[in-house]
Design an enzyme around this catalytic site. Structure first.
Site, PDB file in Angstrom:
ATOM      1  N   SER A   1      41.693  28.512  34.476  1.00 59.29           N
ATOM      2  CA  SER A   1      42.794  29.259  35.072  1.00 59.29           C
ATOM      3  C   SER A   1      44.087  28.487  34.865  1.00 59.29           C
ATOM      4  O   SER A   1      44.085  27.277  34.631  1.00 59.29           O
ATOM      5  CB  SER A   1      42.551  29.495  36.563  1.00 59.29           C
ATOM      6  OG  SER A   1      42.394  28.257  37.240  1.00 59.29           O
TER       7      SER A   1
ATOM      8  N   ASP B   1      54.242  26.891  24.099  1.00 55.54           N
ATOM      9  CA  ASP B   1      53.404  26.187  25.076  1.00 55.54           C
ATOM     10  C   ASP B   1      52.187  25.558  24.407  1.00 55.54           C
ATOM     11  O   ASP B   1      51.052  25.717  24.867  1.00 55.54           O
ATOM     12  CB  ASP B   1      52.965  27.152  26.181  1.00 55.54           C
ATOM     13  CG  ASP B   1      52.439  26.427  27.417  1.00 55.54           C
ATOM     14  OD1 ASP B   1      52.760  25.228  27.585  1.00 55.54           O
ATOM     15  OD2 ASP B   1      51.719  27.042  28.218  1.00 55.54           O
TER      16      ASP B   1
END
Length: 604
Positions: free
Chosen positions: A321, A436
């Site tokens: 997550s 990212d």
């Protein structure tokens, strides 16, 4: 001959030529063939060999001819074949089941005389900026799964093959800067998915087609073809009316008087028949496209199906997550394992992230990018279904006590990542910035091939090389300060490169105050103490014959990493140069390691 190639073949260390062609051999190509260091010619074509092309063949530096055509080999073309640049003259991989793209490293084989990659399922062929001459063969139309084709900046001549209309998957076609002549085939209107076309700087003539994808192309696609004609918006000469002019007004009137009724009758009859044929043809074409385009039609999935295949999105199926949601493992009804990213819609920016991910992943293809299978979008639920990567992330391999991998494996993964960035930065019509890049976003498949994932905050650059928007969503430690730009991705790549070989995160607690991962590595190079910063698992002992070559290899990697994340964006190396440097580092390391093995045997 039938049966498999025996693994003992690797014991024939003095073998110079191996001819097994035109038999019925099956099974895999043995990895032990990597021990045949003297092998110059290998003919294994026209058999029934299966499996992947093993990496070990790339270690045969004296190989002149490698013929593997006419088999059932699958998977990707190994990028390491570029290591055979010194000797290789003939490479034949035709008529197999190879997929994905042609690795850019393959074009570094500068002395190659013959390459045959035909009759595979390749999706990307770039042969631009060579000295190719002659005509484009009509057989090229057999590449029905091809997505990108560039033959730009060569010396090709003759007509554009009408068989191009068979390449129904084609999205990019670049034939610019050649000597092509004749008309642009009207049959190219059938390439409904063609998004980028460049035929400029040739000697083409005649009408520019107006149907299909040609409705969307601008004058830029046809620059410097003086004999072309077409619509006014293309800024070229209008096409002349080809109807026969009747000089006598009286005669024209008489002819029209008697001809018009007959012509109208014929037109009505033809129109009726055409409408009937067209209706039938549409049904045929829809069925045909469904057969030929399974990879472009996203699988339809519902929230209920995703909930079922993941056992209700519970902890037992949770893969991880972060960012804008959580990732779960699931198995679809046909047995395919998938990763499902479920977005947390309570977070600001989640809707933008979802739309961006679907837009970008749905339009790009590369062997080192994670593949999208489907999207599920409802008012209160949004998810993306992706390929499942069984070996997890690079981060898992770096920091788990149960996993360890060597210098060569880490180098290969970083070359995979660099190849993905090269495609994002330079291989698409609109450059894409990932924004990212970090080890947790680099996933590994069954063969430990790296795949760049998570495009949640990726950006399309559009017409420029930057976006005047400060990045605040990227992960601390990996992001470059300032605006969104390709050089920002290079900064992240440099940090990931250092982390991969030092096993230290940029946010490690040891980096406080003025110290940082980058300064720590830079100081070690200045003081010639690289051994103190790299992962100790990579070095072995100083008595090891390969110790010096390892230190040399790791020092080169760290110098490259620092050049990627220079403080000034203008001072950072670009991804294409980074790939070239990584490949040179690998080739030198392999040669040094092979020399160490020879020395060890000699002393023994």
């Amino acid at each position: 001959m039938r049966g498999s190639i025996p693994s003992d073949i690797g014991n024939m260390s003095s073998l110079i030529a191996l001819s097994l062609d035109y038999n019925q051999l099956s099974g895999p190509i043995q990895t032990t063939m990597g021990s045949l260091k003297n092998l110059q010619r290998s003919y294994m074509n026209d058999n029934q060999l299966q499996g992947y092309i093993p990496y070990e063949l790339c270690q045969l530096e004296n190989l002149v001819d490698l013929l593997l055509g006419g088999n059932q080999l699958s998977g990707s073309i190994p990028s390491c074949l570029g290591n055979l640049a010194a000797a290789l003259r003939t490479l034949s991989l035709n008529s197999n089941l190879l997929t994905s793209t042609i690795p850019s490293t393959l074009w570094r084989i500068k002395y190659i005389l013959h390459v045959n990659l035909s009759s595979n399922s390749l999706i990307d062929i770039d042969l631009s900026s060579n000295h190719l001459s002659g005509i484009i063969p009509g057989s090229i139309g057999g590449l029905q799964d091809l997505v990108n084709l560039s033959l730009a900046s060569n010396n090709l001549e003759g007509l554009i093959p009408t068989s191009f209309d068979n390449m129904l998957s084609l999205e990019l076609l670049d034939l610019s800067q050649n000597n092509l002549s004749g008309e642009i085939p009207k049959s190219l209107e059938a390439l409904l998915h063609l998004r980028y076309l460049n035929m400029s700087f040739n000697r083409l003539r005649g009408d520019i087609p107006t149907g299909g994808p040609f409705r969307n192309f601008s004058a830029q696609s046809f620059v410097s073809n003086s004999a072309l004609c077409g619509a006014p918006q293309l800024h070229i000469a209008a096409c002349k009316n080809r109807t026969i002019k009747l000089h006598s007004t009286k005669a024209r009137g008489s002819i029209l008087k008697y001809a018009i009724p007959g012509i109208m009758s014929v037109i009505l009859l033809v129109t009726s028949i055409s409408m009937l044929i067209l209706c039938r043809k549409r049904h045929v074409e829809v069925a045909r496209e469904t057969t030929l385009w399974p990879q472009l039609q996203w699988r339809r999935v519902s929230y209920q199906e995703l909930r079922t295949v993941t056992n209700g999105f519970n902890e037992s199926n949770l893969l991880g997550s972060g960012g804008f949601g959580s990732v779960y493992k699931g198995t679809l009804s046909d047995g395919i394992n998938v990763a499902i990213k479920v977005f947390n819609l309570q977070l600001e920016g989640a809707f933008l992230s979802f739309d961006t991910k679907c837009e970008i992943l749905g339009s790009i293809r590369h062997r080192n990018l994670i593949k999208i299978i489907s999207c599920c979008s409802q008012i209160d639920f949004k998810a993306v279904v992706l390929d499942y990567m069984p070996n997890g992330s690079l981060e898992k391999w770096l920091y788990s006590q149960n996993f360890c991998f060597n210098i060569l494996q880490r180098l290969n993964i970083m070359i995979d990542v660099a190849s993905a960035l090269e495609y994002l930065h330079h291989g698409t019509e609109i450059p894409i910035v990932h924004c990212d890049l970090k080890p947790s976003n680099i996933l590994l498949d069954d063969d430990m091939v790296g795949h760049v994932a998570d495009f949640g905050i990726a950006r399309l650059l559009g017409g420029g090389d930057s976006i005047t928007q400060t990045m605040t969503l990227a992960t601390i430690g990996y992001m470059a300060p300032g605006i969104v730009t390709r050089r920002g991705d290079m900064y992240s790549f440099g940090v990931v490169l250092m982390e991969t070989f030092t096993k230290r995160k940029p946010t490690d607690e040891m980096f406080v105050g003025e110290t940082s991962l980058k300064k720590w590595v830079a100081n070690s190079l200045l003081s010639d103490s690289i051994v103190e910063v790299v992962d100790a698992n990579l070095l072995g002992t100083e008595n090891d014959f390969s110790f010096v070559s390892k230190i040399d290899c790791l020092s080169s990697i760290m110098r490259l990493a620092l050049s990627c994340c220079a403080e000034s964006p203008e001072g950072r190396i670009n991804i294409q140069d980074a790939i070239g440097t990584l490949n040179k580092i690998m080739i030198k390391f392999l040669k040094d390691a092979a020399g160490g093995v020879v020395l060890r045997r000699h002393l023994a």
